[in-house]
Design a protein around this motif. Structure first.
Motif, PDB file in Angstrom:
ATOM      1  N   UNK A  58       0.818  -1.212   0.000  1.00 48.16           N
ATOM      2  CA  UNK A  58       0.000   0.000   0.000  1.00 48.16           C
ATOM      3  C   UNK A  58       0.856   1.268   0.000  1.00 48.16           C
ATOM      4  N   UNK A  59       2.014   1.216   0.631  1.00 47.23           N
ATOM      5  CA  UNK A  59       2.854   2.411   0.693  1.00 47.23           C
ATOM      6  C   UNK A  59       3.766   2.571  -0.525  1.00 47.23           C
ATOM      7  N   UNK A  60       3.814   1.591  -1.419  1.00 52.60           N
ATOM      8  CA  UNK A  60       4.673   1.707  -2.605  1.00 52.60           C
ATOM      9  C   UNK A  60       3.901   1.886  -3.902  1.00 52.60           C
ATOM     10  N   UNK A  61       2.588   1.904  -3.832  1.00 54.57           N
ATOM     11  CA  UNK A  61       1.781   2.024  -5.053  1.00 54.57           C
ATOM     12  C   UNK A  61       2.014   3.369  -5.734  1.00 54.57           C
ATOM     13  N   UNK A  62       2.134   4.431  -4.958  1.00 57.48           N
ATOM     14  CA  UNK A  62       2.362   5.740  -5.572  1.00 57.48           C
ATOM     15  C   UNK A  62       3.719   5.805  -6.268  1.00 57.48           C
TER      16      UNK A  62
END
Length: 75
Positions: A58-62
């Motif tokens: 979730x924290x690496x999708x951007x």
């Protein structure tokens, strides 16, 4: 094809499924297009996550989205 690109395309398809579903429900239609976009998009996201385990959190999708957009624009 790069797994990041497959993931971002799937994410975009899922994002486009939401307004399509809202439009179908507001017109009292069955959301066939939204369902197709959701299934194909989720399937491509699952395929990319399965082939490249541990790369999508979730924290690496951007970061993944920015990398894909930068590679498409830079080409």
């Amino acid at each position: 094809m790069d797994y990041d690109l497959i993931f971002v395309i799937g994410l975009t398809m899922v994002a486009f499924a939401i307004p399509s579903a809202v439009s179908a429900y507001s017109d009292w239609r069955w959301p066939k297009t939204a369902l197709a976009l959701l299934v194909i998009g989720a399937g491509s996201m699952a395929y990319a996550a399965q082939e490249n385990p541990g790369a999508y959190a979730l924290d690496t999708v951007d970061d993944v989205i920015v990398r894909v957009v930068a590679s498409v624009i830079g080409s």
